[in-house]
Design a protein around this motif. Structure first.
Motif, PDB file in Angstrom:
ATOM      1  N   UNK A 117     -36.019 -22.250  -6.932  1.00  0.00           N
ATOM      2  CA  UNK A 117     -35.312 -21.629  -5.909  1.00  0.00           C
ATOM      3  C   UNK A 117     -33.898 -21.294  -6.714  1.00  0.00           C
ATOM      4  N   UNK A 118     -33.444 -21.998  -7.704  1.00  0.00           N
ATOM      5  CA  UNK A 118     -32.424 -21.548  -8.442  1.00  0.00           C
ATOM      6  C   UNK A 118     -32.692 -20.161  -9.127  1.00  0.00           C
ATOM      7  N   UNK A 119     -33.943 -20.141  -9.901  1.00  0.00           N
ATOM      8  CA  UNK A 119     -34.379 -18.954 -10.492  1.00  0.00           C
ATOM      9  C   UNK A 119     -34.433 -17.821  -9.639  1.00  0.00           C
ATOM     10  N   UNK A 120     -34.753 -17.906  -8.387  1.00  0.00           N
ATOM     11  CA  UNK A 120     -34.780 -16.867  -7.332  1.00  0.00           C
ATOM     12  C   UNK A 120     -33.346 -16.487  -6.860  1.00  0.00           C
ATOM     13  N   UNK A 121     -32.414 -17.030  -7.307  1.00  0.00           N
ATOM     14  CA  UNK A 121     -31.043 -16.764  -7.046  1.00  0.00           C
ATOM     15  C   UNK A 121     -30.354 -17.697  -5.887  1.00  0.00           C
ATOM     16  N   UNK A 122     -31.017 -18.643  -5.362  1.00  0.00           N
ATOM     17  CA  UNK A 122     -30.188 -19.514  -4.416  1.00  0.00           C
ATOM     18  C   UNK A 122     -29.249 -20.418  -5.275  1.00  0.00           C
ATOM     19  N   UNK A 123     -28.199 -20.580  -4.471  1.00  0.00           N
ATOM     20  CA  UNK A 123     -26.937 -21.480  -4.932  1.00  0.00           C
ATOM     21  C   UNK A 123     -27.037 -22.691  -4.484  1.00  0.00           C
ATOM     22  N   UNK A 124     -26.406 -23.695  -5.171  1.00  0.00           N
ATOM     23  CA  UNK A 124     -26.167 -25.143  -4.708  1.00  0.00           C
ATOM     24  C   UNK A 124     -27.422 -25.775  -3.952  1.00  0.00           C
ATOM     25  N   UNK A 125     -28.349 -25.541  -4.747  1.00  0.00           N
ATOM     26  CA  UNK A 125     -29.880 -26.246  -4.183  1.00  0.00           C
ATOM     27  C   UNK A 125     -29.698 -27.632  -4.294  1.00  0.00           C
ATOM     28  N   UNK A 126     -30.089 -28.464  -3.199  1.00  0.00           N
ATOM     29  CA  UNK A 126     -30.257 -29.737  -3.140  1.00  0.00           C
ATOM     30  C   UNK A 126     -31.546 -30.186  -3.471  1.00  0.00           C
ATOM     31  N   UNK A 127     -31.687 -31.007  -4.843  1.00  0.00           N
ATOM     32  CA  UNK A 127     -32.746 -31.468  -5.479  1.00  0.00           C
ATOM     33  C   UNK A 127     -33.218 -32.691  -5.038  1.00  0.00           C
ATOM     34  N   UNK A 128     -33.797 -33.090  -3.845  1.00  0.00           N
ATOM     35  CA  UNK A 128     -34.163 -34.476  -3.091  1.00  0.00           C
ATOM     36  C   UNK A 128     -35.014 -35.139  -4.269  1.00  0.00           C
ATOM     37  N   UNK A 129     -35.984 -34.413  -5.111  1.00  0.00           N
ATOM     38  CA  UNK A 129     -36.803 -35.283  -5.644  1.00  0.00           C
ATOM     39  C   UNK A 129     -36.406 -35.169  -7.132  1.00  0.00           C
ATOM     40  N   UNK A 130     -35.386 -34.464  -7.493  1.00  0.00           N
ATOM     41  CA  UNK A 130     -34.941 -34.215  -9.086  1.00  0.00           C
ATOM     42  C   UNK A 130     -35.563 -32.921  -9.627  1.00  0.00           C
ATOM     43  N   UNK A 131     -35.775 -33.138 -11.053  1.00  0.00           N
ATOM     44  CA  UNK A 131     -36.025 -31.667 -11.461  1.00  0.00           C
ATOM     45  C   UNK A 131     -36.664 -32.052 -12.958  1.00  0.00           C
ATOM     46  N   UNK A 132     -37.812 -31.438 -13.165  1.00  0.00           N
ATOM     47  CA  UNK A 132     -38.646 -31.669 -14.295  1.00  0.00           C
ATOM     48  C   UNK A 132     -38.012 -31.149 -15.401  1.00  0.00           C
ATOM     49  N   UNK A 133     -37.083 -30.248 -15.316  1.00  0.00           N
ATOM     50  CA  UNK A 133     -36.447 -29.478 -16.365  1.00  0.00           C
ATOM     51  C   UNK A 133     -35.525 -30.370 -17.142  1.00  0.00           C
ATOM     52  N   UNK A 134     -35.056 -31.583 -16.426  1.00  0.00           N
ATOM     53  CA  UNK A 134     -34.331 -32.627 -17.021  1.00  0.00           C
ATOM     54  C   UNK A 134     -35.280 -33.652 -17.330  1.00  0.00           C
ATOM     55  N   UNK A 135     -34.903 -34.468 -18.466  1.00  0.00           N
ATOM     56  CA  UNK A 135     -35.577 -35.889 -18.790  1.00  0.00           C
ATOM     57  C   UNK A 135     -34.514 -36.658 -18.977  1.00  0.00           C
ATOM     58  N   UNK A 136     -34.610 -38.172 -18.755  1.00  0.00           N
ATOM     59  CA  UNK A 136     -33.777 -39.018 -18.587  1.00  0.00           C
ATOM     60  C   UNK A 136     -34.188 -40.559 -19.537  1.00  0.00           C
ATOM     61  N   UNK A 137     -33.263 -40.781 -20.406  1.00  0.00           N
ATOM     62  CA  UNK A 137     -33.365 -42.129 -21.108  1.00  0.00           C
ATOM     63  C   UNK A 137     -33.621 -43.347 -20.195  1.00  0.00           C
ATOM     64  N   UNK A 138     -34.599 -44.035 -19.983  1.00  0.00           N
ATOM     65  CA  UNK A 138     -34.777 -45.089 -19.360  1.00  0.00           C
ATOM     66  C   UNK A 138     -33.724 -46.424 -19.763  1.00  0.00           C
ATOM     67  N   UNK A 139     -33.354 -46.147 -21.081  1.00  0.00           N
ATOM     68  CA  UNK A 139     -32.702 -47.339 -21.492  1.00  0.00           C
ATOM     69  C   UNK A 139     -31.099 -47.127 -21.050  1.00  0.00           C
ATOM     70  N   UNK A 140     -30.648 -45.873 -21.419  1.00  0.00           N
ATOM     71  CA  UNK A 140     -29.108 -45.455 -21.332  1.00  0.00           C
ATOM     72  C   UNK A 140     -28.975 -44.749 -20.101  1.00  0.00           C
ATOM     73  N   UNK A 141     -29.988 -44.066 -19.614  1.00  0.00           N
ATOM     74  CA  UNK A 141     -29.722 -42.911 -18.305  1.00  0.00           C
ATOM     75  C   UNK A 141     -29.206 -41.751 -18.674  1.00  0.00           C
ATOM     76  N   UNK A 142     -28.998 -41.421 -19.892  1.00  0.00           N
ATOM     77  CA  UNK A 142     -28.622 -40.217 -20.577  1.00  0.00           C
ATOM     78  C   UNK A 142     -29.492 -39.034 -20.227  1.00  0.00           C
TER      79      UNK A 142
END
Ligand code: BJW
Length: 254
Positions: A117-142
Motif C-alpha cells: 500500500x505504501x509503495x503504491x502511494x498510500x499514506x498513514x497505513x495502519x499495519x494491523x499485523x505488522x511488517x515483514x520489512x522490519x525484524x525485531x530482537x526477541x531479547x531487547x525489542x529493538x
C-alpha cells in the motif's frame, strides 16, 4: 468492464465514495494477489495449501522452532521483495489523495505485511499485523530494517544475542495497541466502509467489519469470491481489486 458482474452496484458504490467524506478500508491478502503474492487460504494457490498455517504463523511454533519459522518468513520476504504495487493499490492511494484534497480521508487498515500500500502511494497505513520489512530482537525489542539483518544462519540473531524475528503478529499474539486504536477510530468515524481481498475469518481484524455493520454505515465488499460477510454487506462487488478499484476511481472522478 467484463470482469464485473453488476454495473449498477458498481455505480452505486462509486456514488457513495463520491459523497462520503470519510472512508475506512480493511484490506487482506487478495489485495496483493495481482502483485504475485500468494493468498493464505485459497485452495491450490494459497501458501497454506502447501504448509500448515498454524504450524508456521503461530507464536508457539516460533518458540518451538525459531529456525523453521524465520526461514519460512525469509522465503516469504523474497516473494514480497520482488513484488510491485498493482493497479488496485495505486487506485486506492489516489482515492485517498482525492478525499484528502476535499478535506476528507481514506483510512487504510491492512492485514498485509508486504508494504505494498505504501509503495503504491498510500499514506498513514495502519499495519494491523505488522511488517515483514522490519525484524525485531526477541531479547531487547529493538527493531531494524530487514536490509540490516544477517541471514547467513537461521534463526538470525541480534548483537545482543537475541533471536531476530519478523515484526509481525502471529496467531496467539496481540496486535499493536496503536494499530488497534487507529483502526477503531477509523471505523467509528467513517461514512463508508470497504472490505477488500480478505476472507474475513481472522480476528480481531474481521471484527472491524462487524463494527461498521453495527454502526449502520454502508459497507462494501470487493472480492472475486464470497466470504462469511458477503450476505451482511450493503454492496458486494465480485471481481479482483486490481480491476474493480481503478474502475471505481474512474467513476468517482467522472
Ligand atoms: C482477492 C483476489 C483479488 C483473491 N482481489 N480479492 C475471535 C473468534 C475466533 C478466534 C479468535 C477471535 N479472536 C482472536 C482469535 C484467535 C485468532 C483468530 O482469529 N483465529 C481464527 C483463525 C479463528 N486471532 C489471533 O490470534 C490474533 N491475536 C489475538 O486475537 O490476540 C489476542 C490474544 C492474544 C493472546 C492471548 C489472548 C488473546 C492474531 C491474528 C494474527 C494473524 N496473523 C496472520 C499472519 C501474519 C503474518 C503473515 O502475513 O504471514 O495474518 S494469519 C493470516 O491471516 C495473516 C493475514 O493477514 C490474515 C488474514 O488473511 P486474509 O488477508 O484474509 O487472507 P486469505 O487468504 O484468508 O483471504 C484472501 C481473500 O482474497 C480471499 O477471500 C480471496 O477470495 C480474495 N482474493 N484474489 C481481491 N485479485
Amino acid at each position: 468492464m467484463s470482469d464485473l458482474a453488476d454495473q449498477t452496484e458498481l455505480q452505486l458504490v462509486a456514488e457513495l465514495l463520491q459523497t462520503a467524506p470519510r472512508v475506512a478500508v480493511l484490506t487482506g491478502a487478495g489485495m496483493s494477489a495481482e502483485s504475485g503474492i500468494e493468498t493464505f487460504r485459497q485452495p491450490q494457490t494459497g501458501l497454506w495449501a502447501r504448509y500448515d498455517p498454524m504450524e508456521l504463523a503461530h507464536a508457539d511454533a516460533l518458540a518451538r522452532d525459531p529456525k523453521m519459522v524465520t526461514e519460512w518468513y525469509h522465503w516469504r520476504f523474497s516473494r514480497c521483495a520482488h513484488a510491485k504495487p498493482n493497479p488496485g493499490h495505486v487506485a486506492l492511494a489516489q482515492l485517498q489523495q482525492l478525499k484528502r484534497d476535499a478535506g476528507g480521508n481514506v483510512d487504510v487498515l491492512t492485514q498485509n505485511i508486504d508494504g505494498l500500500h505504501q509503495a503504491g502511494g498510500a499514506l498513514d497505513v495502519v499495519e494491523l499485523h505488522g511488517s515483514i520489512l522490519r525484524w525485531r530482537c526477541q531479547k531487547t525489542g529493538e527493531k531494524r530494517p530487514i536490509g540490516e539483518v544477517d541471514f547467513s544462519s537461521f534463526p538470525p540473531t541480534s548483537k545482543a544475542g537475541g533471536v531476530l524475528r519478523p515484526d509481525i503478529v502471529l496467531f496467539g499474539e496481540m496486535l499493536p495497541t496503536d494499530a488497534i486504536e487507529a483502526a477503531e477510530r477509523a471505523v467509528m468515524s467513517c461514512d463508508v466502509f470497504l472490505t477488500i481481498g480478505t476472507s474475513a475469518v481472522v480476528y480481531p481484524a474481521a471484527g472491524y467489519i462487524d463494527m461498521a455493520l453495527s454502526r449502520g454505515v454502508p459497507t462494501v465488499e470487493i472480492n472475486p469470491e464470497a466470504t462469511p460477510m458477503t450476505g451482511s454487506v450493503t454492496h458486494a462487488l465480485r471481481g479482483p481489486s486490481g480491476v474493480v478499484l481503478p474502475e471505481l476511481l474512474r467513476r468517482v472522478r467522472d
